[in-house]
Design an enzyme around this catalytic site. Structure first.
Site, mmCIF file in Angstrom:
data_model
loop_
_atom_site.group_PDB
_atom_site.id
_atom_site.type_symbol
_atom_site.label_atom_id
_atom_site.label_comp_id
_atom_site.label_asym_id
_atom_site.label_seq_id
_atom_site.Cartn_x
_atom_site.Cartn_y
_atom_site.Cartn_z
ATOM 1 N N GLU A 151 -4.298 -4.652 2.865
ATOM 2 C CA GLU A 151 -5.479 -4.623 3.713
ATOM 3 C C GLU A 151 -6.628 -5.154 2.870
ATOM 4 O O GLU A 151 -7.044 -4.519 1.916
ATOM 5 C CB GLU A 151 -5.796 -3.199 4.171
ATOM 6 C CG GLU A 151 -6.941 -3.180 5.162
ATOM 7 C CD GLU A 151 -7.741 -1.889 5.173
ATOM 8 O OE1 GLU A 151 -7.684 -1.125 4.196
ATOM 9 O OE2 GLU A 151 -8.440 -1.681 6.172
ATOM 10 N N ASP A 169 -3.109 0.317 2.282
ATOM 11 C CA ASP A 169 -4.451 0.636 2.775
ATOM 12 C C ASP A 169 -5.495 0.537 1.660
ATOM 13 O O ASP A 169 -5.294 1.097 0.576
ATOM 14 C CB ASP A 169 -4.442 2.065 3.340
ATOM 15 C CG ASP A 169 -5.776 2.479 3.913
ATOM 16 O OD1 ASP A 169 -6.101 2.018 5.019
ATOM 17 O OD2 ASP A 169 -6.511 3.248 3.257
ATOM 18 N N ASP A 217 2.396 2.658 6.756
ATOM 19 C CA ASP A 217 1.047 2.611 6.188
ATOM 20 C C ASP A 217 1.025 3.448 4.905
ATOM 21 O O ASP A 217 1.359 4.634 4.934
ATOM 22 C CB ASP A 217 0.066 3.197 7.209
ATOM 23 C CG ASP A 217 -1.259 2.479 7.233
ATOM 24 O OD1 ASP A 217 -1.726 2.087 6.160
ATOM 25 O OD2 ASP A 217 -1.827 2.327 8.329
ATOM 26 N N HIS A 253 -7.228 -0.720 14.757
ATOM 27 C CA HIS A 253 -7.775 0.613 14.974
ATOM 28 C C HIS A 253 -9.149 0.794 14.334
ATOM 29 O O HIS A 253 -9.751 1.849 14.496
ATOM 30 C CB HIS A 253 -6.790 1.638 14.400
ATOM 31 C CG HIS A 253 -6.650 1.491 12.918
ATOM 32 N ND1 HIS A 253 -6.028 0.391 12.339
ATOM 33 C CD2 HIS A 253 -7.075 2.264 11.882
ATOM 34 C CE1 HIS A 253 -6.091 0.516 11.028
ATOM 35 N NE2 HIS A 253 -6.712 1.636 10.731
ATOM 36 N N ASP A 254 -9.614 -0.191 13.572
ATOM 37 C CA ASP A 254 -10.917 -0.079 12.910
ATOM 38 C C ASP A 254 -12.014 -0.869 13.617
ATOM 39 O O ASP A 254 -13.134 -0.965 13.110
ATOM 40 C CB ASP A 254 -10.815 -0.582 11.460
ATOM 41 C CG ASP A 254 -10.058 0.396 10.578
ATOM 42 O OD1 ASP A 254 -10.051 1.600 10.892
ATOM 43 O OD2 ASP A 254 -9.462 -0.048 9.583
HETATM 44 C C1 NOJ Z 1 -8.675 1.436 6.159
HETATM 45 C C2 NOJ Z 1 -8.082 2.027 7.397
HETATM 46 O O1 NOJ Z 1 -7.688 0.988 8.253
HETATM 47 C C3 NOJ Z 1 -9.137 2.910 7.999
HETATM 48 O O2 NOJ Z 1 -8.774 3.364 9.280
HETATM 49 C C4 NOJ Z 1 -9.399 4.063 7.070
HETATM 50 O O3 NOJ Z 1 -10.453 4.839 7.583
HETATM 51 C C5 NOJ Z 1 -9.773 3.550 5.673
HETATM 52 N N1 NOJ Z 1 -8.933 2.497 5.217
HETATM 53 C C6 NOJ Z 1 -9.664 4.665 4.675
HETATM 54 O O4 NOJ Z 1 -8.313 4.964 4.443
#
Ligand code: NOJ
Length: 578
Positions: A283, A229, A128, A350-351
């Site tokens: 992402e 990210d 990541d 995870h989000d």
């Molecule tokens: C996306 C990530 O998946 C998330 O977990 C994070 O809080 C934000 N980007 C900020 O880096």
């Protein structure tokens, strides 16, 4: 009269598919064939996977203990969330040193042992890369804020306070907006996420070179790919126009994906991707199909793949979603990439809250088949499938009705915003409890022992009480388990390139309960039937075709009645057809 048939069925099969165009000779083959298109990715959230030393946090040695398990899943790629030195304001998405490992996860030697262990098992490793922003504790930011004359000043975006307040700008985690005042140099700095995550200034070539050097550092250690990210926000309109009121959710369109992003990506490709033979996934995929293509079309030499969020927003409340919308999103994106470009696809990470709570049915009667059905779907679609740890055993949301229990910076920010807007807080908490990403960060449920076998100490996050019934040990030897269905599906995908490269064709778009489609490639054809409903549903398939065999069916039988095929609640079937 109804026939109950197992394998080698004959039945009537429909031709009223959309779109109706005949398949071209090289149907479905988009660009070249590569390992990351054929890959099956498993996402590990390291602090929650396995703790080896009893401190309550998952670590690399814990992952090492579970390498055989990961291999047993049949996955071929692992993406691990950030494990770098960090004050952990956003669980590691705030990096203080990109070349150092947070001690909670172990040492560089532990990392190397884990990486070697994956490679010995034929599993590629995706790192990541969090470089839209750093932590405010990073040495760059500490230097940058120290004075306006500091050589690191333009590593970040600053707005001098003598110009007055900067124009409002949306921040994902901070209801007060994306500019934070810093008295040390009497200026505001930009943070698209939390105030502890200042945005790096990608217009500065030195910043870009720092990032490429960091990526080279990890590529030289042997990582195979990078997940970029929040990368669409790296390029900005630095004239800082006022954010148009009411358009907060269109943040990508207004403030992300500026044209110079493509220059940065081409540079990154030349510096890192091509020379090291690695791959990168973004992402986010912009706000139009054109944006997405511009990121990933092979001849542009930027990124290799990306994932979009169109289906994420449809499952944000416990009221569910419309199957028609779900079909439409996947079908639209598939057709936009039918000839060119490649996407990654996921339903959970995870989000977001857990897979089964969002897209399936977590009730005791249907948790198992609905999770199996969702895995069948994901692993039979085009696009590299991403499965989040714990979903392979059907882990569920955890009940957290009180805001005091939340540690997530995003949840806390949303709560502050709800308070400020005088929203109905009971309703807010009901929704947060359902959709918060805390739900998907609970420790992996290995068995029924102390703390689900995750740690011998106090876990950083409460273990879900349902580990007594939902755990790896219980499912490992059970042929009817979600886990073994997942393993069966990864095997089917690995053994059938038609499920990777094949052309996708939706059947009976208007069917209210069943999602049906075919995949076709080089003379092979597979039919995928998925009942998204908690009741039996049937579909009439009008044109005659023979099943050569059923390759997936986790119910004991499949019912046919002439041209009508009936599926049990959440039954999924994949057949090879002619
Ligand atoms: C996306 C990530 O998946 C998330 O977990 C994070 O809080 C934000 N980007 C900020 O880096």
């Amino acid at each position: 009269m109804k026939n109950h048939l197992g394998y080698f069925l004959f039945l009537l099969l429909i031709t009223s598919c959309t779109p109706p165009a005949p398949p071209p000779a090289d149907e479905g083959a988009t660009d070249e064939q590569t390992w990351w298109k054929e890959g099956i990715l498993y996402q590990i959230y390291p602090q929650s996977f396995k703790d080896s030393d009893g401190d309550g946090f998952g670590d690399f040695r814990g992952v090492l203990e579970k390498l055989d398990y990961v291999e047993s899943l049949g996955v071929t790629m692992v993406w691990m969330n950030p494990f770098f030195a960090s004050p952990l304001v956003d669980n590691g998405y705030d990096v203080a040193d990109y070349r150092a490992i947070h001690p909670r996860y172990g040492t560089m030697a532990d990392f190397q042992a884990m990486l070697d262990g994956f490679h010995e098992r034929g599993i590629k490793f995706v790192l990541d890369v969090v470089v839209n922003h750093s932590s405010d504790q990073h040495a760059w930011f500490q230097a940058s804020r120290s004075s306006r004359a500091n050589p690191y000043r333009d590593y970040y975006h600053w707005w001098p306070a003598e110009k007055g307040e900067p124009p409002y700008r949306f921040s994902f985690f901070d209801p007060e907006g994306a500019w934070e005042y810093d008295s040390l140099s009497n200026a505001y700095y930009l943070h698209t996420f939390a105030a502890a995550q200042p945005d790096l200034n990608w217009e500065n070539p030195k910043v870009r070179q720092e990032v490429y050097d960091i990526m080279k550092f990890w590529a030289e250690k042997g990582v195979d790919g990078f997940r970029m990210d929040a990368f669409q926000y790296a390029s900005k309109d630095t004239t800082w126009p006022e954010f148009p009121e009411g358009h907060e959710r269109e943040v990508i369109k207004w403030y992300g994906m500026r044209p110079q992003l493509h220059d940065y990506l081409k540079e990154l490709y030349r510096e890192v991707i091509a020379p090291y033979g690695v791959f990168a996934v973004a992402e986010g995929a912009g706000s139009t199909f054109q944006d997405a293509h511009d990121l990933v079309d092979a001849d542009r030499q930027e990124l290799q793949t990306a994932y979009h969020f169109d289906y994420v927003s449809m499952a944000k409340t416990p009221d569910g979603y419309a199957l028609a919308d779900f079909k439409d999103v996947f079908t639209r994106w598939d057709s936009a990439f039918a000839e060119k470009g490649w996407l990654a696809i996921f339903l959970s990470n995870h989000d977001n809250s857990r897979l089964v709570n969002r897209y399936g049915n977590p009730s005791p009667a249907f948790r198992i088949p609905s999770t199996q059905m969702l895995h069948t779907f994901l692993l039979s679609m085009r696009g590299t499938p991403y499965t989040y740890y714990g979903d392979e055993i059907g882990m569920t949301n955890i009940d957290m009705p009180n805001i005091e229990e939340y540690v997530d910076v995003a949840a806390k920010g949303e709560y502050r915003a709800a308070l400020a807007a005088e929203e109905d807080l009971d309703e807010f908490m009901r929704l947060l409890n359902y959709r918060s990403r805390e739900n998907s960060r609970t420790p992996m449920q290995w068995d029924t022992t102390y703390q689900a076998g995750f740690t011998t100490g106090d876990p950083w996050k409460k273990v879900n009480a349902n580990h007594q019934s939902i755990n790896v040990a219980a499912q490992d030897q059970d042929p009817a388990s979600i886990l073994n269905h997942f393993r069966a599906m990864t095997k089917v995908r690995r053994e059938n390139p038609v499920l990777v490269y094949g052309r996708y064709e939706l059947i009976q778009r208007e069917h209210p309960d069943i999602y049906a489609f075919t995949r076709s490639w080089e003379g092979d054809k597979m039919l995928v039937l998925l009942n998204f409903s908690d009741a039996p549903a049937s579909i009439e398939l009008n044109a005659m075709a023979g099943f050569e065999n059923i390759v997936i069916n986790y119910y004991p039988s499949l019912q046919t009645d002439g041209p009508r095929l009936s599926l049990e609640p959440y039954q999924a079937v994949i057949c090879k057809i002619e």
